[in-house]
Design a protein around this motif. Sequence first.
Motif, short mmCIF file in Angstrom:
data_model
loop_
_atom_site.label_atom_id
_atom_site.label_comp_id
_atom_site.label_asym_id
_atom_site.label_seq_id
_atom_site.Cartn_x
_atom_site.Cartn_y
_atom_site.Cartn_z
N ARG A 39 0.88 -1.19 0.00
CA ARG A 39 -0.02 0.06 -0.02
C ARG A 39 0.91 1.13 -0.05
NH1 ARG A 39 -5.94 -0.37 0.53
NH2 ARG A 39 -6.24 -2.60 0.59
N THR A 40 2.10 1.24 0.58
CA THR A 40 2.94 2.20 0.65
C THR A 40 4.21 2.43 -0.13
OG1 THR A 40 3.93 2.12 2.74
CG2 THR A 40 1.81 2.82 2.78
N CYS A 114 4.62 18.91 3.77
CA CYS A 114 5.72 18.34 2.63
C CYS A 114 6.21 19.12 1.40
CB CYS A 114 4.95 17.09 2.17
SG CYS A 114 4.63 15.91 3.69
N LEU A 158 3.89 5.25 7.90
CA LEU A 158 4.31 5.78 6.47
C LEU A 158 5.72 6.82 6.89
CD1 LEU A 158 1.04 7.32 5.49
CD2 LEU A 158 2.60 6.06 4.23
N GLN A 220 -7.31 8.29 2.56
CA GLN A 220 -7.88 8.22 1.40
C GLN A 220 -8.33 9.66 0.65
OE1 GLN A 220 -11.26 5.87 1.30
NE2 GLN A 220 -10.29 3.92 1.51
N PHE A 223 -4.77 10.84 -0.60
CA PHE A 223 -4.29 10.14 -1.50
C PHE A 223 -4.77 10.81 -2.79
CE2 PHE A 223 -4.16 6.55 -4.34
CZ PHE A 223 -2.75 6.11 -4.11
N ALA A 256 5.73 10.31 -0.83
CA ALA A 256 4.58 10.13 0.33
C ALA A 256 4.12 8.81 0.23
CB ALA A 256 3.45 11.09 -0.16
N ILE A 260 1.62 6.95 -5.42
CA ILE A 260 1.61 8.24 -5.73
C ILE A 260 2.39 8.54 -7.01
CG2 ILE A 260 1.46 10.75 -5.17
CD1 ILE A 260 -0.01 9.86 -2.47
N ASN A 284 8.26 8.38 4.33
CA ASN A 284 8.08 9.64 4.34
C ASN A 284 8.57 10.71 5.35
OD1 ASN A 284 6.96 12.38 3.66
ND2 ASN A 284 4.79 11.67 3.56
N PHE A 312 3.57 17.07 -2.90
CA PHE A 312 2.04 17.52 -2.51
C PHE A 312 2.11 17.23 -1.09
CE2 PHE A 312 -2.05 16.41 -1.18
CZ PHE A 312 -2.83 17.40 -1.67
N GLY A 313 1.46 17.92 -0.08
CA GLY A 313 1.68 18.01 1.26
C GLY A 313 0.31 18.61 2.04
O1 UT7 Z 1 3.18 13.31 2.33
C1 UT7 Z 1 2.01 13.98 2.86
C2 UT7 Z 1 0.80 13.61 1.78
N1 UT7 Z 1 0.46 12.23 2.51
C3 UT7 Z 1 0.07 11.53 1.44
O2 UT7 Z 1 0.18 11.78 0.43
C4 UT7 Z 1 -0.68 10.16 1.87
C5 UT7 Z 1 -1.68 9.66 1.19
N2 UT7 Z 1 -2.47 8.46 1.60
C6 UT7 Z 1 -1.87 7.41 1.73
O3 UT7 Z 1 -0.76 7.12 1.16
C7 UT7 Z 1 -2.90 6.14 1.77
O4 UT7 Z 1 -4.13 6.41 2.03
C8 UT7 Z 1 -2.60 5.44 3.31
C9 UT7 Z 1 -1.37 4.77 2.96
C10 UT7 Z 1 -2.42 6.36 4.31
C11 UT7 Z 1 -3.49 4.45 3.14
O5 UT7 Z 1 -3.76 3.38 2.14
P1 UT7 Z 1 -5.20 3.00 1.61
O6 UT7 Z 1 -4.71 2.35 0.48
O7 UT7 Z 1 -5.61 4.45 1.30
O8 UT7 Z 1 -5.85 2.19 2.60
P2 UT7 Z 1 -7.14 2.92 3.48
O9 UT7 Z 1 -7.16 3.65 3.95
O10 UT7 Z 1 -8.22 2.60 2.46
O11 UT7 Z 1 -7.54 1.46 4.23
C12 UT7 Z 1 -7.63 0.15 3.71
C13 UT7 Z 1 -8.00 -0.73 4.72
C14 UT7 Z 1 -8.72 -0.44 5.81
O12 UT7 Z 1 -9.37 -1.78 6.47
P3 UT7 Z 1 -10.88 -1.73 5.91
O13 UT7 Z 1 -11.83 -0.65 6.26
O14 UT7 Z 1 -10.91 -2.09 4.42
O15 UT7 Z 1 -11.25 -3.24 6.55
C15 UT7 Z 1 -7.98 0.07 6.85
O16 UT7 Z 1 -8.52 -0.03 8.30
O17 UT7 Z 1 -6.36 -1.06 5.53
C16 UT7 Z 1 -6.69 -1.02 6.77
N3 UT7 Z 1 -5.57 -0.31 7.34
C17 UT7 Z 1 -4.31 -1.23 7.51
N4 UT7 Z 1 -4.29 -2.65 7.46
C18 UT7 Z 1 -2.95 -3.04 7.90
C19 UT7 Z 1 -5.29 0.85 7.48
N5 UT7 Z 1 -3.80 0.91 7.75
C20 UT7 Z 1 -3.38 -0.44 7.87
C21 UT7 Z 1 -2.13 -1.00 8.30
N6 UT7 Z 1 -2.10 -2.16 8.32
N7 UT7 Z 1 -1.16 -0.24 8.87
#
Ligand code: UT7
Length: 329
Positions: A39-40, A114, A158, A220, A223, A256, A260, A284, A312-313
Motif C-alpha cells: 500500500r505504501t 511536505c 509512513l 484516502q 491520496f 509520500a 502516488i 516519508n 504534495f502535502g
Molecule cells: O506526504 C503528505 C501527503 N500524504 C500522502 O500523500 C498520503 C496519502 N495517503 C496514503 O498514502 C494512503 O491513503 C494510506 C497509505 C495512508 C492508506 O492506504 P489506503 O490504500 O488508502 O488504505 P485505506 O485507508 O483505504 O485502508 C484500507 C484498509 C482499511 O481496512 P478496511 O476498512 O478495508 O477493513 C484500513 O483499516 O486497510 C486498513 N489499514 C491497515 N491494515 C493494515 C489501514 N492501515 C493499515 C495498516 N495495516 N497499517
Amino acid sequence: MSEIKAAITAVHGYVPDHVLSNADLEKMVDTNDEWIKSRTGVSERRILKEGASSDLGVEAVKGLCEKRGIDPSEIDMLICATATPDMLFPATANIIMDKIGAVNAFGYDVMAACSGFLYATVTASKYIESGSHKKIVVVGADKMSSIVDYTDRTTCILFGDGAGAILLEPTEDGDGVIDSVLRSDGSGRDHLYQKAGGSLYPATHETIDNKEHFIYQSGQAVFKFAVTKMADVAEEVMKRNNLTGDDIAWLVPHQANRRILEAAANRIDLDIDKVMININKFGNTTNGTIPLCLWEWESKLKKGDNLIMATFGGGFTWGSIYLKWAYDN
Ligand code: UT7
C-alpha cells in the motif's frame, strides 16, 4: 548579458542510524509487512532517538559545506523547511546557523508541510536571481517521530526522520532553477494536520489526552488529491517549457506513497527507472524527501540534466520545479 539563475552546487543528506522496520511495527500495531509494502512501498524508516530536527539539519549542512569546501561563515542565508521545528520559535534555521557557526547568515523557517522544501528552494532561488545573496542553504529537516502516534497504524507506518540540504549559488551558464509552479488550497486543512500546540488549541491536559499533538491524516482523501495535483503541476511546468518525458533525466518526487509516485510518472510519460525512489528505505521524511533523493542519486547526475521536482502535502500545498543540474560529480 545572460540571466542569473540559482544552481544547486552541492547536496548532502543525513539519516539517523536507528532502523524501524515493518517487522518492528508489527509488534506495535495491528499491521503487517505485506500490507505496508503493497500500500505504501515502505520497508523501513530511520528514527532519531535523541535530539531534534535541528540536529538532523546540522549534520546535512555540515556535510554540504565540507563537500563544497566552504566554511559555514561564507553562507549568507539559510532557509529551513520543517514541519517539526525544535520549538515554535525561535526558528530552527537560527538554531542550525548557531550550531554550525554560520555567523554571517540570516534565515528563517518555511512551514508548508511536505511542500516546504520545494517552496523554500523557489524562495531562495529568487534571492539568488536578484543578485542580493550568493550562497544560500536550503535544508529540509524533520523529526517526524516526534509527532507520530505509534498506536495509529494508519500513520505510523509512513513516516521517518531525516534531513537533506542543498547549496544554491548564482550561475549564468543556463543551468539552475528554470521554472516553477507553486499552489496551495487552505480548504484542505481538514484532511492533514497537527491540531494542537498552536494558538487555536494551546496545549492542555485535554489536548494531550485526546492525542491532538500528533499527526492526523484522512489517508484516502489526501491520496486522491496527491495523485491528481502532483501530476498536474509536473505536467504544467513541463508543458510550458516544451518538455516531454523523453527530455527528462529524472523525476524527483516527494516520497509520500510509492503508488502516488508511480501515478505521477505515468501521467508525464516517464519510465519508472527515471524516478528517484527511496521511500522503501526512509519512508516519508516530509521536508527531507527531495534533498535526500538528490543526495543518493548525486553520482548519477550530469551537468545539463533536466530534473522535475514535484510535491504534495498538508495545507494542501503542492508544486513543481524544473531545473537543469549544474555539475558532474
Ligand atoms: O506526504 C503528505 C501527503 N500524504 C500522502 O500523500 C498520503 C496519502 N495517503 C496514503 O498514502 C494512503 O491513503 C494510506 C497509505 C495512508 C492508506 O492506504 P489506503 O490504500 O488508502 O488504505 P485505506 O485507508 O483505504 O485502508 C484500507 C484498509 C482499511 O481496512 P478496511 O476498512 O478495508 O477493513 C484500513 O483499516 O486497510 C486498513 N489499514 C491497515 N491494515 C493494515 C489501514 N492501515 C493499515 C495498516 N495495516 N497499517
